[in-house]
Design a protein around this motif. Sequence first.
Motif, short mmCIF file in Angstrom:
data_model
loop_
_atom_site.label_atom_id
_atom_site.label_comp_id
_atom_site.label_asym_id
_atom_site.label_seq_id
_atom_site.Cartn_x
_atom_site.Cartn_y
_atom_site.Cartn_z
N THR A 126 0.83 -1.20 0.00
CA THR A 126 0.00 0.00 0.00
C THR A 126 0.87 1.25 0.00
N LEU A 127 1.95 1.21 0.78
CA LEU A 127 2.84 2.37 0.87
C LEU A 127 3.64 2.56 -0.41
N SER A 128 4.20 1.47 -0.94
CA SER A 128 5.03 1.53 -2.15
C SER A 128 4.49 0.52 -3.15
N PRO A 129 3.54 0.92 -3.98
CA PRO A 129 2.88 -0.03 -4.88
C PRO A 129 3.88 -0.78 -5.76
N PRO A 130 3.77 -2.10 -5.80
CA PRO A 130 4.68 -2.90 -6.63
C PRO A 130 4.22 -2.90 -8.08
N ASP A 131 4.97 -3.60 -8.92
CA ASP A 131 4.54 -3.74 -10.31
C ASP A 131 3.30 -4.63 -10.36
N ARG A 132 2.68 -4.66 -11.52
CA ARG A 132 1.40 -5.36 -11.64
C ARG A 132 1.53 -6.84 -11.33
N ALA A 133 2.56 -7.50 -11.84
CA ALA A 133 2.70 -8.94 -11.61
C ALA A 133 2.88 -9.25 -10.12
N SER A 134 3.68 -8.44 -9.44
CA SER A 134 3.90 -8.67 -8.00
C SER A 134 2.62 -8.42 -7.22
N ALA A 135 1.90 -7.37 -7.57
CA ALA A 135 0.66 -7.06 -6.87
C ALA A 135 -0.37 -8.17 -7.06
N GLU A 136 -0.52 -8.63 -8.28
CA GLU A 136 -1.49 -9.70 -8.53
C GLU A 136 -1.02 -11.02 -7.91
N GLY A 137 0.29 -11.23 -7.82
CA GLY A 137 0.80 -12.42 -7.15
C GLY A 137 0.48 -12.42 -5.66
N LEU A 138 0.61 -11.25 -5.02
CA LEU A 138 0.26 -11.14 -3.60
C LEU A 138 -1.22 -11.42 -3.39
N ALA A 139 -2.06 -10.86 -4.26
CA ALA A 139 -3.50 -11.10 -4.14
C ALA A 139 -3.82 -12.58 -4.32
N LEU A 183 -7.43 -9.32 4.13
CA LEU A 183 -6.20 -8.81 3.55
C LEU A 183 -6.27 -8.80 2.03
N LEU A 184 -7.01 -9.75 1.46
CA LEU A 184 -7.20 -9.76 0.01
C LEU A 184 -7.95 -8.51 -0.44
N ARG A 185 -8.89 -8.05 0.37
CA ARG A 185 -9.63 -6.83 0.01
C ARG A 185 -8.67 -5.68 -0.28
N ARG A 186 -7.71 -5.47 0.63
CA ARG A 186 -6.74 -4.39 0.41
C ARG A 186 -5.79 -4.72 -0.73
N ALA A 187 -5.40 -5.98 -0.86
CA ALA A 187 -4.49 -6.36 -1.94
C ALA A 187 -5.12 -6.13 -3.31
N GLU A 188 -6.44 -6.30 -3.41
CA GLU A 188 -7.12 -6.03 -4.69
C GLU A 188 -7.03 -4.55 -5.04
N LEU A 189 -7.09 -3.69 -4.03
CA LEU A 189 -6.94 -2.26 -4.30
C LEU A 189 -5.52 -1.95 -4.75
N VAL A 190 -4.53 -2.59 -4.14
CA VAL A 190 -3.14 -2.42 -4.58
C VAL A 190 -2.99 -2.90 -6.02
N ALA A 191 -3.58 -4.05 -6.34
CA ALA A 191 -3.49 -4.59 -7.69
C ALA A 191 -4.18 -3.66 -8.70
#
Length: 402
Positions: A275-288, A299-307
């Motif tokens: 959330t603080l330092s948004p990753p690249d798309r692949a990393s964000a979607e991998g976390l989700a 936690l997935l709810r917030r990760a979807e916003l990051v993605a």
Amino acid sequence: QASRVVVLHNGQRLAEAAHEADARAARLHRHPDALPPERAAAALWACVATVQHGTRPQVTAALCAQLRERCEAGPPRARQTFKLALGTCLNWLAQPLAAQAELAEARALADGFEDHGAVVNVTHQQARNALLLGDVAAARAAADAGQRAVQTGGYGRSFRLHGWALQALVAVAAGDPGSAWAALQSLDADCGDADLHDEAEVGAARALAGLALGRTSLPDQAEPALPACAGWWAFVHWRQASTPRGRQQALEALARRWPADHGVMGFRRRVLAATLSPPDRASAEGLAAELRARSLLPLLRRAELVAARAALAAGAPEAAIEHARHALALAAHVDPWTDEPASVWLESAALLRDASAADEAGTTLARGRAWLLHAAETLPGAAERSAWLQGNPLHRALMARG
């Protein structure tokens, strides 16, 4: 040695507790048949008390597997303690579905004993487990049962404070500010003038619930004057920090207290870091995807916003819209340590607007305001409703966009 681990852990002497637990775990591993089942289960429970603070929680999980057959073949008390220890370990390892089954068995055995202390221990873990899964109804039922057991059993102030704090956090996650307000009233009455120096989790939970209710103002200075940014208080610092550096300090504090990246506290830290330092798309979607596979829906709810934000940055607005919609579908699943219910409406609306879905953004804001006003009706008076609507910065922003 096992009881010493618990005493050290409860006294916040965490390094010493972890050292004692490691010594006990090593002895159990070398001599798994040295203790009768009931004592072996009790020793395992002591080891699990520190698993959240270690760098190798999988070692404790392996010890649970090693002792399973022996403890489950023992008397009911041994089975109950073992199930509680295993379920707690799986909670910290971010395996909530597996933990849920073990804790259900531990609860059934505890209820059969009519042992209020056993019920308090297992319901506390069941409430944590339900919050990880985003099942706020189950979390409320467990928290309420635990507090009833505390009161019926005549347990002391520390037990009562932990019970009220848990009820307040669960009510915040459930979007029920009236119940959160009532729990905080009871907590404050029990707390009196105490500074909660030895009850960090209680103090941090009270602060977060107060922020959600709008009864605690954000400070004007660059960074808030709070207890040391350590342990549970780091979540409060994250929420109140007004600069990226302040939030980074909170993340560093979380890493010091809970260093394992793949434990549940590690996942909380990783989501906040993204959330603080948004990753690249692949990393964000991998976390989700990782969070989805573990059923960590809040936690997935917030990760979807990051993605969604990462997809926008990658020039993929349609993917961003889908991620924002996924986050909105998880609106009822909230981790009260890292997030608030209202954030999903504001952030999803901003993402949808940036992705050129202005009408959907407007509808999202309207839904958020309707939720906010409906929740306000659970509060007892005009002052409390005003604090909820205007004292919480997220709520104030949501109302201002009406």
